[in-house]
Write a protein that holds these residues in place. Structure first.
Motif, PDB file in Angstrom:
ATOM      1  N   ASP B  11       2.165  13.609  -0.543  1.00  0.00           N
ATOM      2  CA  ASP B  11       1.641  13.710  -1.915  1.00  0.00           C
ATOM      3  C   ASP B  11       1.887  12.428  -2.712  1.00  0.00           C
ATOM      4  O   ASP B  11       1.005  11.952  -3.425  1.00  0.00           O
ATOM      5  N   LEU B  12       3.112  11.894  -2.569  1.00  0.00           N
ATOM      6  CA  LEU B  12       3.453  10.685  -3.332  1.00  0.00           C
ATOM      7  C   LEU B  12       2.529   9.519  -2.940  1.00  0.00           C
ATOM      8  O   LEU B  12       1.937   8.869  -3.807  1.00  0.00           O
ATOM      9  N   ILE B  13       2.403   9.278  -1.641  1.00  0.00           N
ATOM     10  CA  ILE B  13       1.608   8.141  -1.165  1.00  0.00           C
ATOM     11  C   ILE B  13       0.124   8.341  -1.499  1.00  0.00           C
ATOM     12  O   ILE B  13      -0.556   7.412  -1.942  1.00  0.00           O
ATOM     13  N   ASP B  14      -0.363   9.562  -1.317  1.00  0.00           N
ATOM     14  CA  ASP B  14      -1.783   9.812  -1.610  1.00  0.00           C
ATOM     15  C   ASP B  14      -2.078   9.613  -3.101  1.00  0.00           C
ATOM     16  O   ASP B  14      -3.125   9.084  -3.470  1.00  0.00           O
ATOM     17  N   THR B  15      -1.147  10.037  -3.947  1.00  0.00           N
ATOM     18  CA  THR B  15      -1.340   9.855  -5.392  1.00  0.00           C
ATOM     19  C   THR B  15      -1.333   8.367  -5.743  1.00  0.00           C
ATOM     20  O   THR B  15      -2.153   7.897  -6.537  1.00  0.00           O
ATOM     21  N   GLN B  16      -0.420   7.634  -5.129  1.00  0.00           N
ATOM     22  CA  GLN B  16      -0.351   6.182  -5.402  1.00  0.00           C
ATOM     23  C   GLN B  16      -1.614   5.476  -4.894  1.00  0.00           C
ATOM     24  O   GLN B  16      -2.137   4.579  -5.550  1.00  0.00           O
ATOM     25  N   HIS B  17      -2.087   5.889  -3.724  1.00  0.00           N
ATOM     26  CA  HIS B  17      -3.319   5.279  -3.200  1.00  0.00           C
ATOM     27  C   HIS B  17      -4.492   5.547  -4.148  1.00  0.00           C
ATOM     28  O   HIS B  17      -5.288   4.646  -4.414  1.00  0.00           O
ATOM     29  N   GLN B  52       0.464  -6.779  -9.482  1.00  0.00           N
ATOM     30  CA  GLN B  52       1.696  -7.424  -9.020  1.00  0.00           C
ATOM     31  C   GLN B  52       2.861  -6.438  -8.994  1.00  0.00           C
ATOM     32  O   GLN B  52       3.648  -6.437  -8.071  1.00  0.00           O
ATOM     33  N   HIS B  53       2.935  -5.588 -10.040  1.00  0.00           N
ATOM     34  CA  HIS B  53       4.056  -4.644 -10.118  1.00  0.00           C
ATOM     35  C   HIS B  53       3.828  -3.400  -9.266  1.00  0.00           C
ATOM     36  O   HIS B  53       4.701  -2.947  -8.568  1.00  0.00           O
ATOM     37  N   TYR B  54       2.603  -2.874  -9.350  1.00  0.00           N
ATOM     38  CA  TYR B  54       2.359  -1.583  -8.707  1.00  0.00           C
ATOM     39  C   TYR B  54       2.396  -1.672  -7.188  1.00  0.00           C
ATOM     40  O   TYR B  54       2.898  -0.767  -6.523  1.00  0.00           O
ATOM     41  N   VAL B  55       1.861  -2.769  -6.627  1.00  0.00           N
ATOM     42  CA  VAL B  55       1.899  -2.852  -5.157  1.00  0.00           C
ATOM     43  C   VAL B  55       3.340  -2.928  -4.653  1.00  0.00           C
ATOM     44  O   VAL B  55       3.656  -2.376  -3.600  1.00  0.00           O
ATOM     45  N   ILE B  56       4.219  -3.564  -5.419  1.00  0.00           N
ATOM     46  CA  ILE B  56       5.621  -3.652  -4.996  1.00  0.00           C
ATOM     47  C   ILE B  56       6.246  -2.250  -4.960  1.00  0.00           C
ATOM     48  O   ILE B  56       6.883  -1.857  -3.986  1.00  0.00           O
ATOM     49  N   ILE B  57       5.989  -1.462  -6.028  1.00  0.00           N
ATOM     50  CA  ILE B  57       6.526  -0.094  -6.090  1.00  0.00           C
ATOM     51  C   ILE B  57       5.931   0.755  -4.960  1.00  0.00           C
ATOM     52  O   ILE B  57       6.637   1.441  -4.230  1.00  0.00           O
ATOM     53  N   HIS B  58       4.612   0.674  -4.832  1.00  0.00           N
ATOM     54  CA  HIS B  58       3.938   1.504  -3.828  1.00  0.00           C
ATOM     55  C   HIS B  58       4.369   1.127  -2.409  1.00  0.00           C
ATOM     56  O   HIS B  58       4.667   2.000  -1.588  1.00  0.00           O
ATOM     57  N   PHE B  59       4.390  -0.168  -2.118  1.00  0.00           N
ATOM     58  CA  PHE B  59       4.785  -0.593  -0.768  1.00  0.00           C
ATOM     59  C   PHE B  59       6.215  -0.139  -0.462  1.00  0.00           C
ATOM     60  O   PHE B  59       6.511   0.300   0.649  1.00  0.00           O
ATOM     61  N   ALA B  60       7.100  -0.249  -1.456  1.00  0.00           N
ATOM     62  CA  ALA B  60       8.502   0.157  -1.247  1.00  0.00           C
ATOM     63  C   ALA B  60       8.569   1.653  -0.933  1.00  0.00           C
ATOM     64  O   ALA B  60       9.274   2.078  -0.012  1.00  0.00           O
ATOM     65  N   ASP B  61       7.815   2.467  -1.694  1.00  0.00           N
ATOM     66  CA  ASP B  61       7.815   3.920  -1.456  1.00  0.00           C
ATOM     67  C   ASP B  61       7.246   4.250  -0.083  1.00  0.00           C
ATOM     68  O   ASP B  61       7.761   5.115   0.633  1.00  0.00           O
ATOM     69  N   GLU B  62       6.165   3.544   0.265  1.00  0.00           N
ATOM     70  CA  GLU B  62       5.520   3.819   1.554  1.00  0.00           C
ATOM     71  C   GLU B  62       6.427   3.402   2.721  1.00  0.00           C
ATOM     72  O   GLU B  62       6.515   4.107   3.730  1.00  0.00           O
ATOM     73  N   GLU B  63       7.113   2.282   2.538  1.00  0.00           N
ATOM     74  CA  GLU B  63       8.022   1.817   3.599  1.00  0.00           C
ATOM     75  C   GLU B  63       9.221   2.766   3.735  1.00  0.00           C
ATOM     76  O   GLU B  63       9.699   3.015   4.849  1.00  0.00           O
ATOM     77  N   GLN B  67      10.389   4.848   7.108  1.00  0.00           N
ATOM     78  CA  GLN B  67      11.737   4.838   7.687  1.00  0.00           C
ATOM     79  C   GLN B  67      12.290   6.255   7.811  1.00  0.00           C
ATOM     80  O   GLN B  67      12.925   6.592   8.803  1.00  0.00           O
ATOM     81  N   GLU B  68      12.006   7.080   6.789  1.00  0.00           N
ATOM     82  CA  GLU B  68      12.497   8.461   6.820  1.00  0.00           C
ATOM     83  C   GLU B  68      11.949   9.236   8.011  1.00  0.00           C
ATOM     84  O   GLU B  68      12.638  10.048   8.610  1.00  0.00           O
ATOM     85  N   ILE B  69      10.686   8.971   8.335  1.00  0.00           N
ATOM     86  CA  ILE B  69      10.077   9.744   9.432  1.00  0.00           C
ATOM     87  C   ILE B  69      10.204   9.022  10.778  1.00  0.00           C
ATOM     88  O   ILE B  69       9.749   9.510  11.800  1.00  0.00           O
ATOM     89  N   HIS B  77       3.928  -2.978   9.890  1.00  0.00           N
ATOM     90  CA  HIS B  77       3.330  -2.548   8.628  1.00  0.00           C
ATOM     91  C   HIS B  77       3.981  -3.275   7.438  1.00  0.00           C
ATOM     92  O   HIS B  77       3.307  -3.709   6.509  1.00  0.00           O
ATOM     93  N   ARG B  78       5.310  -3.402   7.528  1.00  0.00           N
ATOM     94  CA  ARG B  78       6.030  -4.084   6.451  1.00  0.00           C
ATOM     95  C   ARG B  78       5.551  -5.538   6.333  1.00  0.00           C
ATOM     96  O   ARG B  78       5.371  -6.055   5.239  1.00  0.00           O
ATOM     97  N   GLN B  79       5.302  -6.163   7.483  1.00  0.00           N
ATOM     98  CA  GLN B  79       4.834  -7.551   7.485  1.00  0.00           C
ATOM     99  C   GLN B  79       3.451  -7.670   6.828  1.00  0.00           C
ATOM    100  O   GLN B  79       3.173  -8.611   6.084  1.00  0.00           O
ATOM    101  N   ILE B  80       2.581  -6.685   7.094  1.00  0.00           N
ATOM    102  CA  ILE B  80       1.239  -6.688   6.475  1.00  0.00           C
ATOM    103  C   ILE B  80       1.387  -6.585   4.950  1.00  0.00           C
ATOM    104  O   ILE B  80       0.709  -7.286   4.197  1.00  0.00           O
ATOM    105  N   HIS B  81       2.308  -5.718   4.496  1.00  0.00           N
ATOM    106  CA  HIS B  81       2.571  -5.592   3.058  1.00  0.00           C
ATOM    107  C   HIS B  81       3.057  -6.925   2.482  1.00  0.00           C
ATOM    108  O   HIS B  81       2.615  -7.351   1.416  1.00  0.00           O
ATOM    109  N   GLU B  82       3.995  -7.554   3.200  1.00  0.00           N
ATOM    110  CA  GLU B  82       4.551  -8.834   2.722  1.00  0.00           C
ATOM    111  C   GLU B  82       3.438  -9.885   2.582  1.00  0.00           C
ATOM    112  O   GLU B  82       3.397 -10.625   1.602  1.00  0.00           O
ATOM    113  N   ASN B  83       2.550  -9.924   3.572  1.00  0.00           N
ATOM    114  CA  ASN B  83       1.451 -10.911   3.522  1.00  0.00           C
ATOM    115  C   ASN B  83       0.540 -10.662   2.323  1.00  0.00           C
ATOM    116  O   ASN B  83       0.094 -11.593   1.660  1.00  0.00           O
TER     117      ASN B  83
END
Lengths: 156, 138
Positions: B11-17, B52-63, B67-69, B77-83
């Motif tokens: 739900d969190l990731i889908d809402t952010q997307h 600039q702000h939202y992608v950082i929050i969203h990427f952190a939540d998604e990452e 890790q949790e799962i 995936h983390r590298q793609i986010h960093e790029n």
């Protein structure tokens, strides 16, 4: 110019069009040409270096280009402006990158240069004058033609 | 721009997307509007700051979810986010130095649009598939 270099571009286009546009392209009849020449209004050229060298030319009819960007953005597009040509450049870039990933599985390591978009034949870059194979990709919204001119670094 | 088949099942990731798609869509509307460029500049600037702000929050939540799962594609995936973050920062730096240029902003918005569709439509779907496979085995 080997025909086996063509299939990765077909596979990559199917994959990218499916994800980005919900379209299923089918392959038209391949044809050989003497040089890379734009066949439609909206064009993107990409250079390839590495184990294979050469050029790629993506040629989109204007109506197809506008419809592709409408599908992606949800907005009607009326002209081939910087937004539309940049979106096409990105699509061509993604297809090319994915195709190179397929080629890498056959131990061919290549890099691509940043895409260059141009409208019409005006501004066509001095691309490879070596022979190319044109891959037509037929979709419900028009036919994209990818001209592929790739040659092994050493004698084939 | 958003399509229901982009859902990954969190739900969190889908809402952010959905929020990202909504913002990028609004951004494109502003960039492609016929109004004089000067009138649109403020909205363009606001969107860039938001991105600039939202992608950082969203990427952190998604990452964190990955890790949790125990998602096996986490590092890639983390590298793609960093790029992508680096590309957004590089564009912000360019406008800081050169100012907002309509054509450059058009190019940037097209890049963000295609990146978002391809990333959510393909890379993020792999997380969704993994999530569903875990639910089946648990």
């Amino acid at each position: 110019m080997r025909v086996e270099y063509i299939n990765p571009f077909y596979q990559a286009t199917i994959d990218v069009f499916r994800v980005m546009l919900s379209l299923e392209p089918t392959r038209g009849t391949l044809r050989a040409v003497e040089e890379l020449v734009p066949v439609s209004e909206a064009n993107v050229g990409i250079g390839v270096t590495g184990d294979l060298r050469g050029s790629l030319l993506y040629s989109f009819p204007a109506s197809m280009a506008l419809e592709m960007v409408r599908i992606m953005s949800g907005m009607e597009m009326t002209k081939l402006d910087a937004f539309v040509t940049s979106a096409l450049s990105e699509v061509a870039n993604i297809i090319s990158g994915n195709a190179l990933t397929y080629l890498a599985r056959n131990s061919l390591t290549c890099d691509i240069s940043p895409p260059q978009a141009f409208v019409g034949s005006k501004g066509a870059m001095a691309m490879s004058t070596e022979k190319a194979i044109v891959l037509p990709l037929i979709t419900d919204i028009g036919t994209l033609e990818i001209s592929i001119s790739l040659h092994a670094k050493h004698v084939e | 721009m958003w399509k229901e088949h982009y859902r990954v099942g969190s739900d969190l990731i889908d809402t952010q997307h959905q929020e990202l798609f909504r913002r990028v869509s609004a951004f494109i509307k502003v960039v492609q509007s016929d109004r004089p460029w000067e009138e649109r500049l403020e909205e363009v600037e606001e969107t860039l700051v938001f991105m600039q702000h939202y992608v950082i929050i969203h990427f952190a939540d998604e990452e964190q979810l990955q890790q949790e799962i125990g998602y096996p594609g986490f590092e890639k995936h983390r590298q793609i986010h960093e790029n992508f973050k680096a590309e957004v920062q590089a564009f912000a730096k360019t406008v800081e130095l050169e100012g907002f240029n309509e054509e450059k902003v058009q190019e940037f918005s097209a890049k963000v649009m295609t990146w978002l569709i391809m990333h959510v439509g393909r890379e993020d779907q792999k997380i969704g598939e993994f999530l569903r496979s875990k639910e089946v085995t648990n």
